[in-house]
Design an enzyme around this catalytic site. Structure first.
Site, PDB file in Angstrom:
ATOM      1  CE  LYS A   9      -2.333   3.347   0.116  1.00 20.45           C
ATOM      2  NZ  LYS A   9      -3.739   3.944  -0.414  1.00 20.45           N
ATOM      3  CB  CYS A  28      -2.357   8.858  -0.946  1.00 19.35           C
ATOM      4  SG  CYS A  28      -3.844   8.697  -0.101  1.00 19.35           S
TER       5      CYS A  28
HETATM    6  N1  SAJ Z   1       0.984  15.138  -9.377  1.00 19.09           N
HETATM    7  C1  SAJ Z   1       2.005  15.823  -9.961  1.00 19.09           C
HETATM    8  N2  SAJ Z   1       2.271  15.221 -11.565  1.00 19.09           N
HETATM    9  C2  SAJ Z   1       1.887  13.803 -11.572  1.00 19.09           C
HETATM   10  C3  SAJ Z   1       0.879  12.972 -10.687  1.00 19.09           C
HETATM   11  C4  SAJ Z   1       0.023  14.124 -10.314  1.00 19.09           C
HETATM   12  O1  SAJ Z   1       2.336  16.660  -9.690  1.00 19.09           O
HETATM   13  O2  SAJ Z   1       2.253  13.862 -12.806  1.00 19.09           O
HETATM   14  C5  SAJ Z   1       0.379  15.640  -8.213  1.00 19.09           C
HETATM   15  C6  SAJ Z   1      -1.070  16.420  -8.249  1.00 19.09           C
HETATM   16  O3  SAJ Z   1      -1.318  17.374  -8.522  1.00 19.09           O
HETATM   17  C7  SAJ Z   1      -0.964  15.724  -6.922  1.00 19.09           C
HETATM   18  C8  SAJ Z   1      -0.440  14.670  -6.322  1.00 19.09           C
HETATM   19  O4  SAJ Z   1       0.407  14.686  -7.124  1.00 19.09           O
HETATM   20  O5  SAJ Z   1      -0.846  16.630  -5.770  1.00 19.09           O
HETATM   21  C9  SAJ Z   1      -0.665  13.850  -6.052  1.00 19.09           C
HETATM   22  O6  SAJ Z   1      -1.905  12.962  -6.682  1.00 19.09           O
HETATM   23  P1  SAJ Z   1      -2.131  11.496  -7.417  1.00 19.09           P
HETATM   24  O7  SAJ Z   1      -2.958  11.547  -8.367  1.00 19.09           O
HETATM   25  O8  SAJ Z   1      -1.077  10.750  -7.961  1.00 19.09           O
HETATM   26  O9  SAJ Z   1      -2.275  10.420  -6.611  1.00 19.09           O
HETATM   27  P2  SAJ Z   1      -3.660  10.964  -4.916  1.00 19.09           P
HETATM   28  O10 SAJ Z   1      -3.080  11.108  -3.969  1.00 19.09           O
HETATM   29  O11 SAJ Z   1      -4.946  11.718  -5.312  1.00 19.09           O
HETATM   30  O12 SAJ Z   1      -3.465   9.311  -5.091  1.00 19.09           O
HETATM   31  C10 SAJ Z   1      -2.760   8.434  -4.738  1.00 19.09           C
HETATM   32  C11 SAJ Z   1      -3.127   7.577  -5.679  1.00 19.09           C
HETATM   33  N3  SAJ Z   1      -2.236   6.463  -5.359  1.00 19.09           N
HETATM   34  C12 SAJ Z   1      -1.408   5.998  -6.683  1.00 19.09           C
HETATM   35  O13 SAJ Z   1      -1.432   6.537  -7.928  1.00 19.09           O
HETATM   36  C13 SAJ Z   1      -0.326   5.061  -6.639  1.00 19.09           C
HETATM   37  C14 SAJ Z   1      -4.673   6.312  -5.254  1.00 19.09           C
HETATM   38  O14 SAJ Z   1      -4.395   5.508  -6.029  1.00 19.09           O
HETATM   39  C15 SAJ Z   1      -5.009   5.790  -4.381  1.00 19.09           C
HETATM   40  O15 SAJ Z   1      -5.872   5.447  -3.912  1.00 19.09           O
HETATM   41  C16 SAJ Z   1      -4.406   7.199  -2.942  1.00 19.09           C
HETATM   42  O16 SAJ Z   1      -3.201   7.540  -3.381  1.00 19.09           O
HETATM   43  C17 SAJ Z   1      -4.683   6.728  -1.655  1.00 19.09           C
HETATM   44  O17 SAJ Z   1      -5.744   6.685  -1.247  1.00 19.09           O
HETATM   45  O18 SAJ Z   1      -3.982   5.783  -1.520  1.00 19.09           O
END
Ligand code: SAJ
Length: 418
Positions: free
Chosen positions: A197, A253
């Site tokens: 996780k 997360c």
């Molecule tokens: N971000 C970037 N560049 C990218 C992608 C995202 O800067 O290319 C930033 C986003 O703007 C944001 C942050 O990263 O601020 C996080 O966004 P995210 O889309 O990566 O993740 P979360 O926090 O919305 O959700 C994550 C997801 N985990 C993964 O993809 C491994 C989701 O599937 C999980 O369910 C969730 O964490 C959780 O609850 O753990």
């Protein structure tokens, strides 16, 4: 136990699957909002409101602050927050308190499932001891995988791990979750479920950190990050290896789980990669502030005289979740440099319209690529601005179109500090 982003969709989904569900949360406002059919969440969640109302109408779901319902429960699902505590170590106080209540009140043969995110070893060393003395509590760790804005879709559609110390208990939990999860369910042990996780989110954090690190290098080297990214990603034919650069990583997360992953390592064990990713991602607000500062100076404005609008206060595009969002942190950094800063987000009603946010400003700093910004009428907005600077920290806008409208366009990862 715990009616938040994780607990609510789980509770109403089991109610929809014909279970009799009581949601327990110490927050009375939260419980009464749910009983009135309102979601006490900051995000728009497709389908969840309807499922809540159906659960209330059928009588299969109710929320309460009273843990009394535990006494008659066959299954208890614990979905309380496990935040980052002091010294970036997991704070399990809410979790152990909830478990203590369960241990005290639930029947000895109840199946207890922890959905909260855990650091490796937490089931064995923090959770199981709370139940010691009850004679073999049926304890399972089924880490949540929901993402705000898609809670129901992810709950139904994402595969899940079921960590159990006793495989038979794992199979019982699998049968239970099969009634609400349509994707693959795999039984494993506690530690494997815990590590996978947080390692998933640490992996994404490292990937984003690589993108951010490359964007910083491109800003100094006078190279276009998008070209670098595209070339590297062409080498891999599946998912992109280099993700998108931005002003930082927010949400509930990614800023937390990498710390959980390394929290149990002994002193001196190499954890530099995970820690470095956190440092890079957290440091992006400083890099972004330097870009805004430079853009103002290049336009002949001293930072102390510059008035800028920071656009985007949520952590991701088109979502209204503000947890750990980089926008407010960037705004604070710009204020430290003497700038007058206005913060705006289309999902934060109190911040007014975009036109109001930009009136009299020198620079529009796009932190979150909300559609409202990408598709804004920049030609119409231009007139109200003082200096016409756009700093695009997600490469979301049309650079050429903005330049032809007379804007000075700067973007993260495009030679922004040359
Ligand atoms: N971000 C970037 N560049 C990218 C992608 C995202 O800067 O290319 C930033 C986003 O703007 C944001 C942050 O990263 O601020 C996080 O966004 P995210 O889309 O990566 O993740 P979360 O926090 O919305 O959700 C994550 C997801 N985990 C993964 O993809 C491994 C989701 O599937 C999980 O369910 C969730 O964490 C959780 O609850 O753990």
């Amino acid at each position: 136990m715990g009616l938040g982003y994780v607990g609510i969709p789980v509770a109403v989904s089991f109610a929809a699957a014909s279970f009799d569900v009581t949601g327990i949360d110490p927050n009375a406002e939260r419980a009464s909002a749910l009983n009135a059919g309102t979601l006490p969440l900051g995000t728009t969640e497709p389908g969840l409101g309807a499922l809540l109302q159906a659960g209330l109408a059928s009588g299969r779901f109710r929320a309460t602050t009273d843990p009394e319902a535990l006494a008659a429960s066959d299954v208890v699902i614990v979905a309380v927050d496990t935040p980052l505590g002091d010294h970036r170590r997991p704070d399990v106080r809410q979790l152990t308190a909830a478990c203590a209540t369960v241990a005290e009140r639930a029947p000895a043969n109840a199946l207890v499932v922890v959905e909260s995110t855990l650091a490796p070893g937490a089931m064995r060393h923090s959770v199981a001891p709370v139940f010691a003395g009850r004679g073999g509590t049926l304890l399972v760790h089924c880490p949540e995988r929901v993402r705000p804005g898609r809670l129901l879709r992810n709950l139904r559609g994402m595969s899940r791990l079921i960590g159990a110390d006793d495989p038979d208990v794992g199979v019982a939990a699998l049968d239970l979750y099969r009634t609400v999860v349509e994707a693959e369910l795999t039984v494993t042990d506690w530690e494997t479920a815990e590590v996978i996780k947080v390692a998933e989110n640490a992996t994404r954090d490292v990937q984003i950190a690589l993108a951010n690190q490359l964007a910083v290098i491109c800003d100094h080297a006078g190279v276009d990050f998008r070209r670098v990214r595209d070339q590297i990603n062409r080498l891999w034919r599946t998912e992109p290896l280099v993700l998108e650069a931005g002003a930082g990583v927010g949400g509930h997360c990614l800023p937390k789980d990498p710390w959980f992953l390394v929290s149990g390592l002994p002193e001196g064990a190499p954890a530099d990669l995970i820690v470095a990713a956190r440092t890079v991602n957290d440091g992006m607000v400083d890099h972004a502030a330097a870009i805004v500062d430079r853009a103002c100076r290049d336009a002949g404005l001293r930072p102390e005289r510059a008035s800028v609008a920071v656009l985007g206060l949520t952590y991701d595009a088109n979502a209204d979740d503000r947890r750990n969002a980089p926008g407010p942190r960037l705004a604070a950094r710009l204020r430290e440099r003497g700038m007058t800063v206005y913060e705006h987000d289309p999902f934060v009603a109190s911040t007014g319209t975009l036109a109001e946010a930009l009136r009299g400003r020198d620079a529009a700093v796009v932190v979150v690529p909300h559609t409202a910004y990408v598709e804004a009428d920049w030609a119409g907005l231009r007139g109200a601005m003082r200096a016409r600077i756009v700093v695009d920290l997600r490469r979301a806008l049309q650079a050429d179109a903005l330049r032809s409208l007379g804007f000075t366009y700067r973007a993260l990862g495009v030679a922004a500090l040359r």
